[in-house]
Design a protein around this motif. Structure first.
Motif, PDB file in Angstrom:
ATOM      1  N   ASP A 189       0.815  -1.223   0.000  1.00  0.00           N
ATOM      2  CA  ASP A 189       0.000   0.000   0.000  1.00  0.00           C
ATOM      3  C   ASP A 189       0.847   1.270   0.000  1.00  0.00           C
ATOM      4  O   ASP A 189       0.315   2.374  -0.041  1.00  0.00           O
ATOM      5  CB  ASP A 189      -0.921   0.021   1.235  1.00  0.00           C
ATOM      6  N   GLY A 190       2.166   1.135   0.060  1.00  0.00           N
ATOM      7  CA  GLY A 190       3.039   2.305   0.083  1.00  0.00           C
ATOM      8  C   GLY A 190       3.300   2.833  -1.319  1.00  0.00           C
ATOM      9  O   GLY A 190       3.556   2.057  -2.250  1.00  0.00           O
ATOM     10  N   ASP A 191       3.233   4.135  -1.495  1.00  0.00           N
ATOM     11  CA  ASP A 191       3.453   4.766  -2.792  1.00  0.00           C
ATOM     12  C   ASP A 191       4.932   5.086  -2.925  1.00  0.00           C
ATOM     13  O   ASP A 191       5.451   5.966  -2.247  1.00  0.00           O
ATOM     14  CB  ASP A 191       2.606   6.036  -2.905  1.00  0.00           C
ATOM     15  N   THR A 192       5.620   4.369  -3.795  1.00  0.00           N
ATOM     16  CA  THR A 192       7.050   4.597  -4.002  1.00  0.00           C
ATOM     17  C   THR A 192       7.334   5.258  -5.344  1.00  0.00           C
ATOM     18  O   THR A 192       8.481   5.325  -5.766  1.00  0.00           O
ATOM     19  CB  THR A 192       7.819   3.272  -3.918  1.00  0.00           C
ATOM     20  N   ASN A 193       6.298   5.747  -6.005  1.00  0.00           N
ATOM     21  CA  ASN A 193       6.491   6.374  -7.309  1.00  0.00           C
ATOM     22  C   ASN A 193       7.042   7.786  -7.137  1.00  0.00           C
ATOM     23  O   ASN A 193       6.689   8.495  -6.189  1.00  0.00           O
ATOM     24  CB  ASN A 193       5.186   6.422  -8.091  1.00  0.00           C
ATOM     25  N   SER A 194       7.886   8.182  -8.057  1.00  0.00           N
ATOM     26  CA  SER A 194       8.491   9.509  -7.991  1.00  0.00           C
ATOM     27  C   SER A 194       8.762  10.024  -9.396  1.00  0.00           C
ATOM     28  O   SER A 194       9.047   9.242 -10.314  1.00  0.00           O
ATOM     29  CB  SER A 194       9.802   9.457  -7.202  1.00  0.00           C
ATOM     30  N   ARG A 195       8.651  11.337  -9.565  1.00  0.00           N
ATOM     31  CA  ARG A 195       9.048  11.962 -10.817  1.00  0.00           C
ATOM     32  C   ARG A 195      10.576  11.979 -10.889  1.00  0.00           C
ATOM     33  O   ARG A 195      11.259  11.903  -9.873  1.00  0.00           O
ATOM     34  CB  ARG A 195       8.502  13.384 -10.920  1.00  0.00           C
ATOM     35  N   PHE A 196      11.080  12.105 -12.113  1.00  0.00           N
ATOM     36  CA  PHE A 196      12.508  11.934 -12.350  1.00  0.00           C
ATOM     37  C   PHE A 196      13.000  12.985 -13.342  1.00  0.00           C
ATOM     38  O   PHE A 196      12.246  13.467 -14.192  1.00  0.00           O
ATOM     39  CB  PHE A 196      12.743  10.520 -12.905  1.00  0.00           C
ATOM     40  N   ASN A 197      14.266  13.356 -13.227  1.00  0.00           N
ATOM     41  CA  ASN A 197      14.915  14.166 -14.250  1.00  0.00           C
ATOM     42  C   ASN A 197      16.409  13.892 -14.207  1.00  0.00           C
ATOM     43  O   ASN A 197      16.989  13.713 -13.130  1.00  0.00           O
ATOM     44  CB  ASN A 197      14.646  15.655 -14.044  1.00  0.00           C
ATOM     45  N   ALA A 198      17.014  13.838 -15.383  1.00  0.00           N
ATOM     46  CA  ALA A 198      18.459  13.715 -15.497  1.00  0.00           C
ATOM     47  C   ALA A 198      18.981  15.066 -15.976  1.00  0.00           C
ATOM     48  O   ALA A 198      18.552  15.560 -17.023  1.00  0.00           O
ATOM     49  CB  ALA A 198      18.827  12.601 -16.479  1.00  0.00           C
ATOM     50  N   VAL A 199      19.889  15.663 -15.229  1.00  0.00           N
ATOM     51  CA  VAL A 199      20.269  17.049 -15.468  1.00  0.00           C
ATOM     52  C   VAL A 199      21.780  17.208 -15.511  1.00  0.00           C
ATOM     53  O   VAL A 199      22.535  16.294 -15.165  1.00  0.00           O
ATOM     54  CB  VAL A 199      19.681  17.967 -14.371  1.00  0.00           C
ATOM     55  N   GLY A 200      22.200  18.404 -15.932  1.00  0.00           N
ATOM     56  CA  GLY A 200      23.620  18.690 -16.056  1.00  0.00           C
ATOM     57  C   GLY A 200      24.238  19.131 -14.739  1.00  0.00           C
ATOM     58  O   GLY A 200      23.561  19.344 -13.731  1.00  0.00           O
ATOM     59  N   ALA A 201      25.548  19.297 -14.751  1.00  0.00           N
ATOM     60  CA  ALA A 201      26.283  19.734 -13.569  1.00  0.00           C
ATOM     61  C   ALA A 201      25.848  21.148 -13.177  1.00  0.00           C
ATOM     62  O   ALA A 201      25.674  22.015 -14.029  1.00  0.00           O
ATOM     63  CB  ALA A 201      27.778  19.705 -13.854  1.00  0.00           C
ATOM     64  N   GLY A 202      25.630  21.365 -11.876  1.00  0.00           N
ATOM     65  CA  GLY A 202      25.226  22.685 -11.394  1.00  0.00           C
ATOM     66  C   GLY A 202      23.840  23.104 -11.831  1.00  0.00           C
ATOM     67  O   GLY A 202      23.523  24.295 -11.828  1.00  0.00           O
ATOM     68  N   PHE A 203      22.991  22.145 -12.174  1.00  0.00           N
ATOM     69  CA  PHE A 203      21.666  22.447 -12.720  1.00  0.00           C
ATOM     70  C   PHE A 203      20.836  23.309 -11.771  1.00  0.00           C
ATOM     71  O   PHE A 203      20.214  24.292 -12.192  1.00  0.00           O
ATOM     72  CB  PHE A 203      20.934  21.137 -13.013  1.00  0.00           C
ATOM     73  N   LEU A 204      20.814  22.961 -10.495  1.00  0.00           N
ATOM     74  CA  LEU A 204      19.946  23.661  -9.550  1.00  0.00           C
ATOM     75  C   LEU A 204      20.318  25.141  -9.439  1.00  0.00           C
ATOM     76  O   LEU A 204      19.462  26.023  -9.542  1.00  0.00           O
ATOM     77  CB  LEU A 204      20.013  22.987  -8.180  1.00  0.00           C
ATOM     78  N   GLY A 205      21.584  25.417  -9.227  1.00  0.00           N
ATOM     79  CA  GLY A 205      22.018  26.791  -9.095  1.00  0.00           C
ATOM     80  C   GLY A 205      21.796  27.587 -10.370  1.00  0.00           C
ATOM     81  O   GLY A 205      21.401  28.758 -10.325  1.00  0.00           O
ATOM     82  N   LYS A 206      22.053  26.985 -11.513  1.00  0.00           N
ATOM     83  CA  LYS A 206      21.894  27.680 -12.794  1.00  0.00           C
ATOM     84  C   LYS A 206      20.434  27.961 -13.120  1.00  0.00           C
ATOM     85  O   LYS A 206      20.116  28.929 -13.821  1.00  0.00           O
ATOM     86  CB  LYS A 206      22.539  26.854 -13.912  1.00  0.00           C
ATOM     87  N   MET A 207      19.531  27.109 -12.614  1.00  0.00           N
ATOM     88  CA  MET A 207      18.098  27.318 -12.847  1.00  0.00           C
ATOM     89  C   MET A 207      17.455  28.143 -11.741  1.00  0.00           C
ATOM     90  O   MET A 207      16.275  28.471 -11.815  1.00  0.00           O
ATOM     91  CB  MET A 207      17.382  25.970 -12.960  1.00  0.00           C
ATOM     92  N   GLY A 208      18.215  28.463 -10.695  1.00  0.00           N
ATOM     93  CA  GLY A 208      17.665  29.262  -9.607  1.00  0.00           C
ATOM     94  C   GLY A 208      16.860  28.462  -8.609  1.00  0.00           C
ATOM     95  O   GLY A 208      16.021  29.018  -7.896  1.00  0.00           O
ATOM     96  N   ILE A 209      17.090  27.142  -8.545  1.00  0.00           N
ATOM     97  CA  ILE A 209      16.423  26.286  -7.562  1.00  0.00           C
ATOM     98  C   ILE A 209      17.331  26.173  -6.344  1.00  0.00           C
ATOM     99  O   ILE A 209      18.444  25.638  -6.442  1.00  0.00           O
ATOM    100  CB  ILE A 209      16.139  24.889  -8.144  1.00  0.00           C
ATOM    101  N   PRO A 210      16.917  26.675  -5.175  1.00  0.00           N
ATOM    102  CA  PRO A 210      17.804  26.676  -4.003  1.00  0.00           C
ATOM    103  C   PRO A 210      18.155  25.267  -3.538  1.00  0.00           C
ATOM    104  O   PRO A 210      17.316  24.365  -3.531  1.00  0.00           O
ATOM    105  CB  PRO A 210      16.982  27.411  -2.943  1.00  0.00           C
ATOM    106  N   LEU A 211      19.407  25.098  -3.147  1.00  0.00           N
ATOM    107  CA  LEU A 211      19.882  23.850  -2.550  1.00  0.00           C
ATOM    108  C   LEU A 211      19.852  24.016  -1.039  1.00  0.00           C
ATOM    109  O   LEU A 211      20.473  24.934  -0.494  1.00  0.00           O
ATOM    110  CB  LEU A 211      21.300  23.535  -3.036  1.00  0.00           C
ATOM    111  N   ILE A 212      19.111  23.147  -0.347  1.00  0.00           N
ATOM    112  CA  ILE A 212      18.960  23.263   1.104  1.00  0.00           C
ATOM    113  C   ILE A 212      20.164  22.702   1.835  1.00  0.00           C
ATOM    114  O   ILE A 212      20.711  23.325   2.752  1.00  0.00           O
ATOM    115  CB  ILE A 212      17.673  22.540   1.556  1.00  0.00           C
ATOM    116  N   LYS A 213      20.593  21.529   1.454  1.00  0.00           N
ATOM    117  CA  LYS A 213      21.762  20.911   2.090  1.00  0.00           C
ATOM    118  C   LYS A 213      22.397  19.926   1.119  1.00  0.00           C
ATOM    119  O   LYS A 213      21.788  19.531   0.122  1.00  0.00           O
ATOM    120  CB  LYS A 213      21.390  20.214   3.393  1.00  0.00           C
TER     121      LYS A 213
END
Length: 387
Positions: A104-128
Motif C-alpha cells: 500500500d506504500g506509494d514509491t512512485n516519484s518523478r525523475f529528471n536527469a540534469v547537467g552539472a550545477g543544474f539547480l544553481g543555474k536554474m535558480g532552484i535553491p539547494l537546502i543541504k
C-alpha cells in the motif's frame, strides 16, 4: 421588462465566471515557480533522430554546454532530459533505503536527469548537501538529489543525505546515494503542485537520446538565439534545433488553455452585457416616451429634474435588483462546475461577485442616463399638449 431582467441575469451568469477566470489567470502569472525564468532561453536537441548512439549523444550534449557557455554575455548553461513546465511527467517506482513501503506504500516519484550545477543555474535553491559536478560520470559513484516533497514522503523530518535508492525490482540494487536536498519547484505545469522529484546526473545515464538545453544570457534574446544557432551548427549542421523559446514563453504556453478559456468567457460576458444594456436602454427610452405627459404634469406641479430623473433610475434599480437576485445564484452554481479549472480561487469568491455586480450596475446607470436626461428636459407646456 421581464426580458431585460432576464438579460441582466444572463450577464451576471457570464460576468462572475469571467471574473473568477481572470483572478485565476492573475494567480497563475504570479505563482512562485521555484526557479528563475528571467533571461533564460530553452531549446531541445534530439540527436538520436539523426542516428546518434547514446555515447555520442552524451558527448554532443557536453560539448554543446561548453561551447554555449563560451558565448559572450552568457552567464550559465545547463541541460535536462525532461523539459521543465512543458507538460511532461516522467517517473518510476523506487526502492528506498529505510522506507518500508509495502503493497500500500506509494514509491512512485518523478525523475529528471540534469547537467552539472543544474539547480544553481536554474535558480532552484539547494537546502543541504551538494549539487552535481562534471566529475559525476559513469566512472564515478552514482548520486542523486531529491526535493523537499520527496524527502518528506520517504523520510519525514529525517535527513535524506547518505541514503541509498534504486529502481524498483527485486534484481535492481540500491546503488544510488542521495547527496543533496533541493527546494520544491514546478515540474510539469504551473498549476501542478510540486511533486516528489529526484534528480540524477545525465552524465551517469546510458541512454540520453534527447535533451533540453537552458541558456541564460544578459544579451537581447534575438542576438542570443542567433549565437545559439551558430554554435549548434558548428557541432552538427544537420542537427535541428527544436522548440526554441524563452522560459517566459514556455510558461505562457503551459497555461495557454487557461488563457483561451478566459478569452472565451470574456467575449461571452461582454456580449451578454452589451445586449442587456441595449435592451435596458430600449425599455427605458420607450417608457420615457410613454410617460412624457406624466412627467410634464409632475414638473408643472413643482417636481424638480432630480425627482423626475429619479423615477427613471428607480426602474433601472428595480430591473437590476431582480436580475441580480436571479443571476448571482445561477452564476455561483455554474462557477461551482468550473472550480476544478481555477487556480487559487474558490467558486464562491464574494469579491468577484461584488465586482461583477458593481460593473453591471455602472453599465446599467450608463444605459439609463440618456432616457433619464431626456425625462428631465420635458417642457411642461409641450407635455400637456402631447398625445
Amino acid at each position: 421588462k421581464a426580458l431585460v431582467t432576464a438579460q441582466v441575469a444572463v450577464s451576471l451568469l457570464m460576468l462572475i465566471p469571467m471574473g473568477l477566470f481572470l483572478k485565476s489567470m492573475v494567480n497563475l502569472l504570479h505563482v512562485d515557480l521555484g526557479l528563475k525564468t528571467e533571461n533564460l532561453i530553452t531549446f531541445r536537441l534530439s540527436p538520436e533522430l539523426n542516428g546518434y548512439k547514446p555515447e555520442r549523444s552524451n558527448t554532443l550534449f557536453m560539448r554543446a554546454e561548453e561551447e554555449l557557455a563560451a558565448i559572450p554575455g552568457v552567464t550559465s548553461v545547463t541541460a535536462a532530459v525532461v523539459p521543465l513546465i512543458a507538460g511532461n511527467n516522467w517517473g518510476n517506482d523506487l526502492n528506498v533505503e529505510g522506507f518500508a513501503g509495502g503493497p500500500d506504500g506509494d514509491t512512485n516519484s518523478r525523475f529528471n536527469a540534469v547537467g552539472a550545477g543544474f539547480l544553481g543555474k536554474m535558480g532552484i535553491p539547494l537546502i543541504k548537501g551538494r549539487e552535481f559536478r562534471e566529475s559525476d560520470t559513469r566512472a564515478s559513484a552514482k548520486v542523486a538529489v531529491v526535493n523537499e516533497t520527496w524527502a518528506k514522503h520517504f523520510f519525514g523530518d529525517k535527513n535524506p543525505i547518505g541514503r541509498k535508492i534504486g529502481t524498483a525490482g527485486s534484481k535492481s540494487p540500491m546503488d544510488v546515494e542521495i547527496v543533496g536536498l533541493a527546494k520544491d519547484s514546478k515540474y510539469a505545469g504551473v498549476k501542478q503542485t510540486p511533486p516528489r522529484v529526484y534528480y540524477l546526473p545525465y552524465r551517469q545515464q546510458e541512454d540520453n537520446g534527447a535533451m533540453s538545453i537552458y541558456v541564460r544570457s544578459t544579451l537581447p534574446v534575438a542576438q542570443t538565439t542567433q549565437q545559439i544557432r551558430r554554435v549548434i551548427a558548428s557541432l552538427d549542421r544537420d542537427l535541428p534545433i527544436e522548440e526554441m523559446r524563452t522560459m517566459e514563453e514556455q510558461v505562457k504556453r503551459n497555461i495557454r488553455s487557461d488563457r483561451m478559456v478566459l478569452q472565451l468567457a470574456s467575449a461571452f460576458a461582454v456580449l451578454a452585457t452589451v445586449l442587456a444594456m441595449l435592451g435596458l436602454y430600449g425599455v427605458l427610452a420607450f417608457g420615457v416616451a410613454r410617460r412624457t405627459r406624466e412627467f410634464g404634469i409632475r414638473m408643472a406641479l413643482g417636481a424638480g429634474s432630480t425627482e423626475v430623473g429619479g423615477l427613471v433610475l428607480k426602474e433601472v434599480a428595480a430591473i437590476l435588483a431582480v436580475g441580480t437576485l436571479v443571476g448571482v445564484p445561477a452564476a455561483l452554481g455554474l462557477s461551482r462546475l468550473a472550480e476544478s479549472q481555477l487556480f487559487g480561487v474558490k467558486a464562491y469568491d464574494w469579491t468577484v461577485v461584488a465586482g461583477a455586480i458593481v460593473a453591471l450596475g455602472l453599465a446599467a446607470l450608463l444605459a439609463g442616463f440618456l432616457p433619464a436626461r431626456r425625462a428631465t428636459r420635458v417642457n411642461p407646456v409641450e407635455a400637456l399638449r402631447y398625445e
